[in-house]
Scaffold this motif. Structure first.
Motif, PDB file in Angstrom:
ATOM      1  N   PHE A  82       0.811  -1.211   0.000  1.00 12.92           N
ATOM      2  CA  PHE A  82       0.000   0.000   0.000  1.00 12.92           C
ATOM      3  C   PHE A  82       0.852   1.271   0.000  1.00 12.92           C
ATOM      4  O   PHE A  82       0.518   2.254  -0.658  1.00 12.92           O
ATOM      5  N   ASN A  86       1.015   4.573  -4.879  1.00 14.78           N
ATOM      6  CA  ASN A  86       0.272   5.762  -4.475  1.00 14.78           C
ATOM      7  C   ASN A  86      -0.105   6.670  -5.626  1.00 14.78           C
ATOM      8  O   ASN A  86       0.616   6.764  -6.608  1.00 14.78           O
ATOM      9  N   TYR A  89       0.067  13.297  -7.064  1.00 12.90           N
ATOM     10  CA  TYR A  89       0.642  13.891  -8.276  1.00 12.90           C
ATOM     11  C   TYR A  89       1.664  14.980  -7.989  1.00 12.90           C
ATOM     12  O   TYR A  89       2.495  15.287  -8.846  1.00 12.90           O
ATOM     13  N   CYS A 144      -9.720   3.179  -5.463  1.00 14.46           N
ATOM     14  CA  CYS A 144      -9.322   4.251  -6.372  1.00 14.46           C
ATOM     15  C   CYS A 144     -10.206   4.190  -7.610  1.00 14.46           C
ATOM     16  O   CYS A 144     -10.632   3.117  -8.038  1.00 14.46           O
ATOM     17  N   TRP A 148      -7.990   0.046  -8.692  1.00 15.45           N
ATOM     18  CA  TRP A 148      -7.237  -0.700  -7.671  1.00 15.45           C
ATOM     19  C   TRP A 148      -7.847  -0.397  -6.304  1.00 15.45           C
ATOM     20  O   TRP A 148      -8.471   0.661  -6.099  1.00 15.45           O
ATOM     21  N   TRP A 154      -6.314   2.794   8.917  1.00 17.96           N
ATOM     22  CA  TRP A 154      -5.997   4.205   9.159  1.00 17.96           C
ATOM     23  C   TRP A 154      -6.052   4.502  10.647  1.00 17.96           C
ATOM     24  O   TRP A 154      -6.737   3.802  11.399  1.00 17.96           O
ATOM     25  N   THR A 179      -5.007  21.459   0.085  1.00 16.16           N
ATOM     26  CA  THR A 179      -3.741  20.791   0.421  1.00 16.16           C
ATOM     27  C   THR A 179      -2.571  21.732   0.123  1.00 16.16           C
ATOM     28  O   THR A 179      -2.745  22.829  -0.394  1.00 16.16           O
ATOM     29  N   TYR A 198      -4.110  21.052  -4.814  1.00 13.34           N
ATOM     30  CA  TYR A 198      -5.140  20.009  -4.918  1.00 13.34           C
ATOM     31  C   TYR A 198      -6.241  20.330  -3.909  1.00 13.34           C
ATOM     32  O   TYR A 198      -5.970  20.543  -2.734  1.00 13.34           O
ATOM     33  N   GLN A 226       4.254   9.784   1.563  1.00 20.96           N
ATOM     34  CA  GLN A 226       3.563   9.505   0.301  1.00 20.96           C
ATOM     35  C   GLN A 226       2.066   9.243   0.489  1.00 20.96           C
ATOM     36  O   GLN A 226       1.303   9.312  -0.474  1.00 20.96           O
ATOM     37  N   ASP A 227       1.655   8.954   1.703  1.00 14.62           N
ATOM     38  CA  ASP A 227       0.230   8.726   1.951  1.00 14.62           C
ATOM     39  C   ASP A 227      -0.478   9.947   2.528  1.00 14.62           C
ATOM     40  O   ASP A 227      -1.625   9.853   2.953  1.00 14.62           O
ATOM     41  N   ARG A 232      -4.500  13.873   6.313  1.00 16.14           N
ATOM     42  CA  ARG A 232      -5.229  13.770   5.039  1.00 16.14           C
ATOM     43  C   ARG A 232      -6.648  13.297   5.309  1.00 16.14           C
ATOM     44  O   ARG A 232      -6.947  12.723   6.350  1.00 16.14           O
ATOM     45  N   PHE A 241      -9.830   9.675  -4.845  1.00 16.20           N
ATOM     46  CA  PHE A 241      -9.388  11.054  -5.138  1.00 16.20           C
ATOM     47  C   PHE A 241     -10.032  12.081  -4.206  1.00 16.20           C
ATOM     48  O   PHE A 241      -9.556  13.204  -4.093  1.00 16.20           O
ATOM     49  N   GLY A 243      -9.844  11.908  -1.109  1.00 18.95           N
ATOM     50  CA  GLY A 243      -9.002  11.983   0.085  1.00 18.95           C
ATOM     51  C   GLY A 243      -7.789  12.870  -0.080  1.00 18.95           C
ATOM     52  O   GLY A 243      -6.662  12.383  -0.212  1.00 18.95           O
ATOM     53  N   GLY A 244      -7.996  14.175  -0.058  1.00 17.24           N
ATOM     54  CA  GLY A 244      -6.899  15.134  -0.222  1.00 17.24           C
ATOM     55  C   GLY A 244      -5.787  14.896   0.798  1.00 17.24           C
ATOM     56  O   GLY A 244      -6.049  14.676   1.978  1.00 17.24           O
ATOM     57  N   LYS A 245      -4.545  14.945   0.316  1.00 10.81           N
ATOM     58  CA  LYS A 245      -3.373  14.648   1.155  1.00 10.81           C
ATOM     59  C   LYS A 245      -2.632  15.905   1.557  1.00 10.81           C
ATOM     60  O   LYS A 245      -2.511  16.829   0.772  1.00 10.81           O
TER      61      LYS A 245
HETATM   62  N1  LIG Z   1      -2.802  16.231  -2.560  1.00 15.15           N
HETATM   63  C1  LIG Z   1      -3.192  15.133  -3.219  1.00 15.15           C
HETATM   64  N2  LIG Z   1      -4.071  14.308  -2.638  1.00 15.15           N
HETATM   65  C2  LIG Z   1      -4.476  13.187  -3.279  1.00 15.15           C
HETATM   66  C3  LIG Z   1      -4.013  12.877  -4.588  1.00 15.15           C
HETATM   67  C4  LIG Z   1      -3.077  13.778  -5.176  1.00 15.15           C
HETATM   68  O1  LIG Z   1      -2.622  13.575  -6.316  1.00 15.15           O
HETATM   69  N3  LIG Z   1      -2.693  14.874  -4.463  1.00 15.15           N
HETATM   70  N4  LIG Z   1      -4.460  11.734  -5.228  1.00 15.15           N
HETATM   71  C5  LIG Z   1      -5.751  11.180  -4.776  1.00 15.15           C
HETATM   72  C6  LIG Z   1      -6.057   9.868  -5.329  1.00 15.15           C
HETATM   73  S1  LIG Z   1      -6.486   9.810  -6.955  1.00 15.15           S
HETATM   74  C7  LIG Z   1      -6.107   8.744  -4.553  1.00 15.15           C
HETATM   75  S2  LIG Z   1      -6.622   7.235  -5.173  1.00 15.15           S
HETATM   76  C8  LIG Z   1      -5.666   8.782  -3.141  1.00 15.15           C
HETATM   77  C9  LIG Z   1      -4.607   7.725  -2.968  1.00 15.15           C
HETATM   78  O2  LIG Z   1      -4.160   7.691  -1.650  1.00 15.15           O
HETATM   79  P1  LIG Z   1      -3.057   6.650  -1.263  1.00 15.15           P
HETATM   80  O3  LIG Z   1      -1.955   6.830  -2.242  1.00 15.15           O
HETATM   81  O4  LIG Z   1      -2.674   6.945   0.123  1.00 15.15           O
HETATM   82  O5  LIG Z   1      -3.690   5.345  -1.451  1.00 15.15           O
HETATM   83  O6  LIG Z   1      -5.139  10.031  -2.751  1.00 15.15           O
HETATM   84  C10 LIG Z   1      -5.855  11.150  -3.250  1.00 15.15           C
HETATM   85  N5  LIG Z   1      -5.342  12.359  -2.662  1.00 15.15           N
END
Ligand SMILES: Nc1nc2c(c(=O)[nH]1)N[C@H]1C(S)=C(S)[C@@H](COP(=O)(O)O)O[C@H]1N2
Ligand SMILES: [Mo]
Length: 323
Positions: A82, A86, A89, A144, A148, A154, A179, A198, A226-227, A232, A241, A243-245
């Protein structure tokens, strides 16, 4: 997300050779099996070199985490799978890139601001922000839009607890999740592949559903960069998508936010983004998915299997139009 034709992506240039070779093996096996679903096109797991896999056991552990009745008892995805496959982007569009490119991403000091239609707007230092809350483990299915999937333990804070603490006013109908924008640290932001930063959004009642959390950890530890470290969004009945990180702002607003993927490709990515096997992506079917670590696709279920908890949020709505 796939933004280019798969043929444009030269895996051999951006992934370790072993990973690339394994992918080729998988793709060959998949075409021999002729499974014929989008899930079969999901490349095989990146067997990223040992050194790139942090934890569990490497990152700081999170103490005093409560368990939750909202967790699934299904088999969890392997951490190494996992955390090396990831979408993020800001650190590259290939699945293996975030684990490599986010290694030195700085998540301290970190500020998070609550703004907009709330009685108590505030800017917090991240560690101060988290302090008043009890952390809970939430083992959730994760899906996703690219088909996948995974099962992820979490650790987070129920979003409803945060909403109550800041006291939204009657004008607050939606929440916008913003983000980090920092092109010096996030090489992907030097290109216009998406509109940065994002952004994602939820309706206020979706944000307050007990399933919605802000995650600060996974697999017993703090989030790997990376997560989405240090914090997030996780909304398990919606496509990933949502789930903003690496959140820096939570903004309470009156009208529906326009999220990054809605802007990028409106016919493919709607505001609701509920997992729905009846509504196909314009370029592939959504009826099946493949969990990381598994070979055979599974059937995708409505609301990612969370219909009992969330179907009521959409009563009377046409989910083919509100995709
Ligand atoms: N800031 C940010 N958050 C993001 C993304 C991103 O590109 N940038 N990708 C999204 C997408 S498309 C998915 S599927 C999930 C993936 O989270 P994971 O890599 O922890 O599984 O994060 C989401 N959050
Ligand atoms: Mo995604």
């Amino acid at each position: 997300m796939l933004i280019g034709k798969p043929a444009d992506i030269r895996y051999s240039e951006i992934t370790p050779r072993a990973t690339y070779l394994r992918r080729r093996e998988f793709l060959q096996a998949a075409s021999v099996a002729a499974v014929g679903t989008a899930a079969a096109l999901v490349p095989s797991l990146p067997a990223v070199a040992e050194a790139q896999v942090q934890g569990p056991g490497v990152l700081p552990k999170l103490p005093n985490v409560k368990t939750s009745a909202l967790s699934t008892t299904e088999k969890q995805s392997a951490y190494a799978d996992f955390s090396t496959y990831n979408n993020f982007y800001e650190f590259g569009t290939d699945k293996a890139s975030p684990a490599i490119n986010a290694k030195r991403f700085r998540t301290r000091p970190w500020k998070i601001a609550i703004e907009g239609h709330v009685a108590k707007p505030a800017a917090f230092d991240f560690d101060e922000f988290v302090k008043p809350y009890a952390l809970e483990e939430r083992i959730y299915r994760h899906r996703c839009v690219e088909t996948w999937a995974a099962v992820v333990p979490w650790i987070g804070i129920p979003m409803a607890d945060i909403v109550k603490r800041v006291e939204p006013t009657s004008k607050a109908k939606f929440i916008e999740f913003v983000t980090l924008f920092d092109p010096a640290q996030m090489p992907g932001q030097r290109d216009e592949i998406l509109q940065w930063p994002y952004i994602e959004g939820l309706r206020l009642d979706e944000a307050m559903n007990p399933l919605t959390i802000l995650a600060v950890g996974m697999y017993g530890e703090v989030l790997p960069n990376q997560d989405g470290a240090p914090i997030r969004l996780v909304v398990p009945w919606k496509y990933g998508f949502k789930g903003g990180k690496s959140l820096v702002k939570i903004r309470f607003v009156e009208s529906m936010p326009r999220s990054t993927w809605m802007i990028k490709e409106p016919p493919a990515y709607g505001f609701y983004a509920n997992v729905n096997p009846m509504v196909d992506h314009p370029r592939w079917s959504q009826t099946r998915e493949r969990r990381l670590g598994e070979f055979l696709p599974r059937r995708t279920t409505m609301f990612n299997g969370y219909a009992d908890q969330v179907a009521k949020l959409y009563a009377g709505m046409d989910l083919r139009r509100n995709y």
